[in-house]
Design an enzyme around this catalytic site. Structure first.
Site, PDB file in Angstrom:
ATOM      1  N   GLY A   1       0.257   7.037   3.287  1.00 24.35           N
ATOM      2  CA  GLY A   1      -0.361   8.280   3.153  1.00 24.35           C
ATOM      3  C   GLY A   1       0.373   9.659   2.608  1.00 24.35           C
ATOM      4  O   GLY A   1       0.399  10.407   1.981  1.00 24.35           O
ATOM      5  N   VAL A   2       1.303   9.437   3.591  1.00 25.21           N
ATOM      6  CA  VAL A   2       2.602  10.963   3.645  1.00 25.21           C
ATOM      7  C   VAL A   2       3.161  10.806   2.414  1.00 25.21           C
ATOM      8  O   VAL A   2       3.749  11.605   2.280  1.00 25.21           O
ATOM      9  CB  VAL A   2       3.738  10.608   4.298  1.00 25.21           C
TER      10      VAL A   2
ATOM     11  N   ILE B   1       1.016  -1.050   0.192  1.00 24.47           N
ATOM     12  CA  ILE B   1      -0.603  -0.025   0.032  1.00 24.47           C
ATOM     13  C   ILE B   1       1.144   0.755  -0.061  1.00 24.47           C
ATOM     14  O   ILE B   1       1.924   1.165   0.468  1.00 24.47           O
ATOM     15  CB  ILE B   1      -0.863   0.190   1.481  1.00 24.47           C
TER      16      ILE B   1
ATOM     17  N   GLU C   1       2.647  14.047  -0.285  1.00 25.06           N
ATOM     18  CA  GLU C   1       4.315  14.874  -0.626  1.00 25.06           C
ATOM     19  C   GLU C   1       3.835  14.859  -2.479  1.00 25.06           C
ATOM     20  O   GLU C   1       4.522  15.585  -2.716  1.00 25.06           O
ATOM     21  CB  GLU C   1       5.508  13.863  -0.611  1.00 25.06           C
TER      22      GLU C   1
END
Length: 146
Positions: free
Chosen positions: A56-57, A53, A61
């Protein structure tokens, strides 16, 4: 605008350049770009080996890099010819709605919503196959490249 053109604008390089192509752009208003997600992306080695996966960070970005490209294309350099660099200054109300996995192509859409001096706020939406996978507000500050 392809990957080579993007490297002329953004200071990021492999493996941290997270925008592959600019699809469309309206000066001073919005930009649409893509990130091709492949199993070869470095982060899948540890996130997660058995069910990869995209973190999220890194989606955030990619939103910020899209906003940085937008700012360069819209405003370039100021009248003193001093160069600027875009810095991520804030993230608000970001929601991750579906996982991004290898084989996905993220369509990144950033729309300028507010400007105060050298601070720019964007509404950002990330889609895969027309489904929203993440959205929120990204704040970018322009600082000198000294």
């Amino acid at each position: 605008m392809n990957n080579i053109d993007i490297t002329k604008i953004l200071p990021h390089r492999f493996p941290f350049l997270l925008v592959d192509k600019v699809l469309d752009f309206k000066e001073g208003e919005w930009l649409k770009a893509i990130k091709n997600v492949t199993y070869n992306d470095y982060f899948f080695v540890g996130h997660f080996p058995e069910r990869p996966i995209m973190p999220g960070v890194l989606i955030i970005e990619a939103m910020a890099q899209s906003a940085g490209i937008f700012l360069f294309l819209s405003y370039g350099k100021d009248k003193s010819d001093k160069e600027y660099i875009a810095y991520l200054a804030g993230v608000n109300n970001v929601k991750f709605r579906k996982p991004v996995i290898p084989g996905d192509q993220i369509v990144l859409e950033v729309k300028l919503k507010q400007t105060v001096r050298n601070i720019y706020k964007f509404d950002a939406i990330c889609k895969v196959d027309d489904n929203i996978v993440a959205d929120g507000e990204i704040t970018i500050a322009l600082g000198g490249k000294e």
